[in-house]
Design an enzyme around this catalytic site. Sequence first.
Site, PDB file in Angstrom:
ATOM      1  N   HIS A  45      51.982  61.597  83.755  1.00 30.30           N
ATOM      2  CA  HIS A  45      51.007  62.645  83.462  1.00 30.30           C
ATOM      3  C   HIS A  45      51.722  63.986  83.595  1.00 30.30           C
ATOM      4  O   HIS A  45      52.939  64.029  83.782  1.00 30.30           O
ATOM      5  CB  HIS A  45      49.793  62.538  84.390  1.00 30.30           C
ATOM      6  CG  HIS A  45      50.154  62.594  85.839  1.00 30.30           C
ATOM      7  ND1 HIS A  45      50.291  63.769  86.525  1.00 30.30           N
ATOM      8  CD2 HIS A  45      50.439  61.611  86.731  1.00 30.30           C
ATOM      9  CE1 HIS A  45      50.634  63.514  87.780  1.00 30.30           C
ATOM     10  NE2 HIS A  45      50.736  62.208  87.926  1.00 30.30           N
ATOM     11  N   GLY A  46      51.011  65.061  83.506  1.00 33.22           N
ATOM     12  CA  GLY A  46      51.613  66.391  83.475  1.00 33.22           C
ATOM     13  C   GLY A  46      52.587  66.696  84.590  1.00 33.22           C
ATOM     14  O   GLY A  46      53.685  67.187  84.357  1.00 33.22           O
TER      15      GLY A  46
END
Length: 161
Positions: A14-15
């Site tokens: 994810h980010g």
Amino acid sequence: MNIQLARIDDRLIHGQVATAWTKETGVNRIIVVSDEVAKDPLRKFMLQEAAPPGVKANVVTVGKLLSIYQSALFKEEKIMLLFTNPQDVVVLIQGGMKISTINIGGMHFMTGKKMITNFVSVNDADVMAFRYLNHRGITLEVRKVPSDRKIFLMDLLKKYK
């Protein structure tokens, strides 16, 4: 295998992983280690596509990682291992894999789990796995991103139950 980071984060790629952790560690390969995810073609594809530019991503079962761990296949690569739970890490350690530190970045809350931070929730099975890893001399640190202050998981678990 040149492991730069072993991280338990049930969000996987994810980010924060794709930006902060890959930059901090300089990895060029992310290996998601999960029997469940490896059996899900759509999820596997999405994770491989979520890797940042210049970083390859693979999704493998726990058994597959054990079988390739000693292989020269990844000798020249800097690796980030991502797990959804501590039990999979225990299986790898029992299988002879060497990991010195595990970063815990996120374990979501669900029925039967107790929140020990605002982003880490554990149940009895998780606690048993973490205690096993701690007794094996593995450092267990909680941080979402590299700039966060390290919190030692075992200190948080003293308050569990």
